[in-house]
Design a protein around this motif. Structure first.
Motif, short mmCIF file in Angstrom:
data_model
loop_
_atom_site.label_atom_id
_atom_site.label_comp_id
_atom_site.label_asym_id
_atom_site.label_seq_id
_atom_site.Cartn_x
_atom_site.Cartn_y
_atom_site.Cartn_z
N TYR A 132 1.26 -73.88 -48.22
CA TYR A 132 1.12 -72.63 -48.97
C TYR A 132 1.20 -71.42 -48.04
CZ TYR A 132 -0.45 -75.29 -53.08
OH TYR A 132 -0.52 -76.13 -54.14
N TYR A 133 0.49 -71.50 -46.92
CA TYR A 133 0.51 -70.38 -45.97
C TYR A 133 1.89 -70.22 -45.32
CZ TYR A 133 -4.49 -69.56 -46.34
OH TYR A 133 -5.74 -69.23 -46.81
N SER A 134 2.53 -71.35 -44.99
CA SER A 134 3.87 -71.27 -44.39
C SER A 134 4.86 -70.64 -45.36
CB SER A 134 4.36 -72.67 -43.99
OG SER A 134 3.51 -73.24 -43.02
N ASP A 135 4.69 -70.94 -46.66
CA ASP A 135 5.60 -70.41 -47.68
C ASP A 135 5.49 -68.90 -47.82
OD1 ASP A 135 6.59 -72.89 -48.16
OD2 ASP A 135 5.44 -73.26 -49.99
N LEU A 136 4.34 -68.32 -47.42
CA LEU A 136 4.20 -66.86 -47.50
C LEU A 136 5.22 -66.15 -46.61
CD1 LEU A 136 0.31 -66.37 -47.42
CD2 LEU A 136 1.83 -66.28 -49.40
N LEU A 137 5.64 -66.83 -45.54
CA LEU A 137 6.61 -66.25 -44.62
C LEU A 137 8.01 -66.84 -44.79
CD1 LEU A 137 4.39 -66.38 -41.38
CD2 LEU A 137 4.64 -64.48 -42.98
N GLY A 138 8.15 -67.74 -45.75
CA GLY A 138 9.43 -68.44 -45.94
C GLY A 138 10.57 -67.56 -46.37
N ALA A 139 10.25 -66.42 -46.99
CA ALA A 139 11.32 -65.55 -47.49
C ALA A 139 12.21 -65.03 -46.37
CB ALA A 139 10.70 -64.37 -48.26
N PHE A 140 11.67 -64.86 -45.17
CA PHE A 140 12.47 -64.32 -44.07
C PHE A 140 13.63 -65.26 -43.72
CE2 PHE A 140 8.41 -62.18 -43.57
CZ PHE A 140 8.79 -60.87 -43.32
N SER A 141 13.34 -66.54 -43.58
CA SER A 141 14.39 -67.49 -43.22
C SER A 141 15.35 -67.74 -44.37
CB SER A 141 13.77 -68.82 -42.76
OG SER A 141 12.94 -69.36 -43.78
N ARG A 142 14.85 -67.59 -45.62
CA ARG A 142 15.72 -67.84 -46.79
C ARG A 142 16.69 -66.69 -47.02
NH1 ARG A 142 10.78 -69.81 -49.02
NH2 ARG A 142 10.46 -67.82 -50.10
N LEU B 35 17.44 -63.99 -44.72
CA LEU B 35 18.04 -63.33 -43.56
C LEU B 35 18.61 -64.35 -42.58
CD1 LEU B 35 15.15 -60.80 -42.82
CD2 LEU B 35 17.28 -60.27 -44.01
N GLY B 36 19.47 -63.85 -41.70
CA GLY B 36 19.95 -64.69 -40.62
C GLY B 36 18.84 -64.96 -39.61
N GLU B 37 19.07 -65.92 -38.71
CA GLU B 37 18.03 -66.34 -37.79
C GLU B 37 17.54 -65.19 -36.91
OE1 GLU B 37 17.39 -69.51 -34.08
OE2 GLU B 37 19.14 -69.68 -35.42
N ASN B 38 18.46 -64.41 -36.32
CA ASN B 38 18.08 -63.33 -35.40
C ASN B 38 17.32 -62.23 -36.12
OD1 ASN B 38 19.27 -64.63 -33.24
ND2 ASN B 38 21.22 -63.58 -33.47
N LYS B 39 17.82 -61.82 -37.31
CA LYS B 39 17.17 -60.75 -38.05
C LYS B 39 15.79 -61.19 -38.53
CE LYS B 39 17.35 -56.58 -39.72
NZ LYS B 39 17.41 -55.41 -38.81
N ALA B 40 15.68 -62.46 -38.97
CA ALA B 40 14.40 -62.98 -39.43
C ALA B 40 13.38 -62.98 -38.30
CB ALA B 40 14.57 -64.39 -39.99
N LYS B 41 13.80 -63.40 -37.10
CA LYS B 41 12.90 -63.41 -35.94
C LYS B 41 12.46 -62.00 -35.58
CE LYS B 41 12.49 -65.06 -31.18
NZ LYS B 41 11.81 -63.84 -30.74
N GLN B 42 13.38 -61.06 -35.63
CA GLN B 42 13.07 -59.67 -35.29
C GLN B 42 11.99 -59.10 -36.21
OE1 GLN B 42 15.74 -56.22 -36.36
NE2 GLN B 42 16.18 -56.34 -34.14
N LEU B 43 12.14 -59.33 -37.50
CA LEU B 43 11.16 -58.80 -38.46
C LEU B 43 9.83 -59.54 -38.38
CD1 LEU B 43 13.33 -58.06 -41.65
CD2 LEU B 43 12.61 -56.49 -39.84
N LEU B 44 9.87 -60.85 -38.18
CA LEU B 44 8.63 -61.62 -38.06
C LEU B 44 7.86 -61.23 -36.79
CD1 LEU B 44 9.56 -65.23 -39.25
CD2 LEU B 44 7.71 -63.79 -40.13
N ASP B 45 8.56 -61.01 -35.69
CA ASP B 45 7.89 -60.56 -34.46
C ASP B 45 7.22 -59.21 -34.68
OD1 ASP B 45 8.69 -62.82 -33.17
OD2 ASP B 45 10.34 -61.88 -32.06
#
Length: 526
Positions: free
Chosen positions: A439-449, A451-461
């Motif tokens: 459930y907690y992992s899914d809260l951040l799942g939208a980024f990988s779904r 966005l591309g890998e680099n953009k998702a990492k940038q926003l998550l960082d």
């Protein structure tokens, strides 16, 4: 007295012999002696690589392997042995040994060959060298005789402590009696205090199960210190002896320790129990029944315990000054024990009448003052505990989380119960796994779904830094990440769009914080 390689060569067991290399270092000090029969370099170094040790060998384990013998000689020289004595050289030096001799000469290692005509065995050399080490250069061992004189002077001295101090002052040594938990019980200092304090710190890092009859040496800022086990009143302790002038051998110190142990028995000396250590140790181990039984001996009220803490990397002198000032200004009492670079302690506030600030605030101010001593300092505290039960639980929370909380909050140096509880919950979620973790992992799942890998990492960082490191301050986030504040604002707006929520909302931030903390914790665990 110092015994050198040159002194040993005067012994009958060394006649005749040949000094084939390292003649310029025949004044190397000899403190011990050993025999090397290792089959490889690693074993040779482990068993014989002691500084200022005279090593005897016939290379029986490396027979015929000149290259391996050469490597062993190089390693032993690097370890700082006094000299290497080689047996069973029947026909003198051979031409193919020239390269090895050149290496030993360059390293400054005395290389001594027991040449043809020398019938001495290992046992004869060891016996004569040990006699030399034990008795010194003369016929009278002044250290032992003088120490016995002072330790057994029952008329002049009123206690064993006084007698030991007289002996230490007269013979230029210092003594520390240390418990099995590495806490000093009896300290006799005759020089600057840091020599003893630093030696105790080094001792704590050594193998406490070493029960060698010959005391092991520590070198502390150029000062020779020795330690070994001692038994008093059927209890095992460690005895640390500091040789102020570096004038005694290991055997001198071993005999000195034996005399001190015998004298303590004749004085019927019994080391005092350190109830402070017992109390804090009981709390850190969750042994509440022992803590309750000891508290009365300490004369404290459990309701006065306000905070428990654990620290790493504090400077002893600076922290003592800071804590003394805190106690004076706040009327609090800090009880602390030290183990190497670690401290465990608690803070007590009695009924001090009206205060300008609360005890909890005063505790937090103390920890913030201590952290200013250096960037490597880490302080973990649970402030606002409920008596003895709460103190034990506080230490339990610290013990469970301190190795992980730094990874979740890498920019912090002081960790309160709020960070510790958060990480504790994350640890439980990580261990349990299953749908709660998902459930907690899914809260951040939208980024990988989305966005591309680099953009998702940038926003998550950016989101991690904003929530976990910067206290949700965009300016601090920009500073920590080394980017412009406008860039942070743009990214936060984009993050809100992807999550479909305002990340600073009261109902959003709790779950988001745990999800991000789990993400960081997972990196450490994996």
């Amino acid at each position: 007295m110092k015994i050198t390689v040159r002194d040993c060569l005067e012994l009958g067991a060394f006649k005749p012999c040949m000094v084939a290399a390292g003649k310029r270092n025949l004044d190397n000090v000899v403190r011990s002696i050993s025999v090397m029969d290792a089959r490889d370099v690693k074993s040779a170094l482990k068993e014989n690589g002691e500084r200022e040790q005279l090593v005897l060998t016939s290379f029986s384990g490396m027979e015929g392997d000149k290259a391996l013998q050469k490597k062993a000689i190089k390693s032993l020289a690097g370890a700082g042995i006094s000299a290497l004595v080689i047996f069973n050289v029947k026909d003198g030096l051979k031409e193919e040994d020239a390269e090895t001799l050149e290496m030993a000469e360059a390293l400054g290692l005395p290389l001594i060959f027991m040449t043809k005509g020398n019938k001495s065995k290992y046992s004869e050399v060891i016996e004569q060298v040990m006699d030399k080490l034990l008795m010194g250069l003369g016929t009278e061992n002044n250290l032992i005789n003088n120490t016995i004189y002072h330790l057994l002077d029952f008329e002049r001295n009123s206690s064993f402590n006084d007698a030991l101090r007289e002996a230490a002052v007269s013979n230029e040594f210092q003594v520390v009696l240390i418990s099995k938990d590495f806490n000093p019980i009896l300290v006799v200092e005759t020089r600057h205090r840091t020599s003893v304090a630093d030696a105790v710190k080094m001792l704590k890092k050594r193998n406490k199960d070493d029960e060698s009859h010959v005391y092991s040496m520590l070198e502390v800022e150029g000062i020779a210190a020795y330690w070994g086990s001692i038994t008093l009143d059927n209890e095992n302790y460690f005895l640390l002896i500091v040789d102020n002038e570096d004038q005694y051998s290991a055997m001198d110190i071993t005999k000195l320790a034996e005399i001190i142990e015998l004298a303590a028995g004749m004085w019927k000396y019994t080391p005092e129990r350190d109830v402070k250590v017992e109390f804090i140790k009981a709390l850190t181990r969750g042994n509440k029944s022992l803590a309750y039984s000891v508290k009365d001996e300490m004369g404290i009220k459990v309701e006065d315990i306000t905070s428990v803490f654990y620290t790493k990397g504090l400077d002893d002198d600076a922290s003592i000054r800071t804590i003394d000032k805190f106690e004076e200004e706040s009327s609090a009492e800090v009880i602390m024990i030290t183990e190497g670079e670690e401290n465990f302690g608690l803070i007590l506030f009695g009924d001090g009448g009206e205060r300008e600030t609360s005890p909890k605030t005063d505790c937090v101010d103390l920890f913030n003052s201590l952290k200013e001593q250096g960037k490597d300092i880490r302080i973990f505290h649970v402030t606002g505990v409920d008596g003895l039960e709460g103190a034990a639980e506080g230490f339990g929370l610290i013990s469970e989380t301190w190795t992980f909380v730094e990874s979740v909050f890498p920019y912090k140096r002081v960790f309160s119960k709020y960070e510790l509880v958060l990480v504790s919950n994350c640890i439980n979620i990580q261990v349990q796994g299953g749908h709660i973790k998902r459930y907690y992992s899914d809260l951040l799942g939208a980024f990988s779904r989305e966005l591309g890998e680099n953009k998702a990492k940038q926003l998550l960082d950016t989101l991690e830094t904003f929530v976990l490191d910067a206290g949700m301050n965009s300016g601090t986030t920009a500073k920590l990440m080394g980017i412009h504040a406008n860039t942070v604002q743009y990214r936060l707006k984009r993050i809100n769009e992807i999550l479909g929520a305002e990340i600073t909302g009261n109902r959003v931030i709790p779950g988001l914080t745990i999800a991000l903390a789990l993400k960081r914790l997972e990196r450490v665990v994996n």
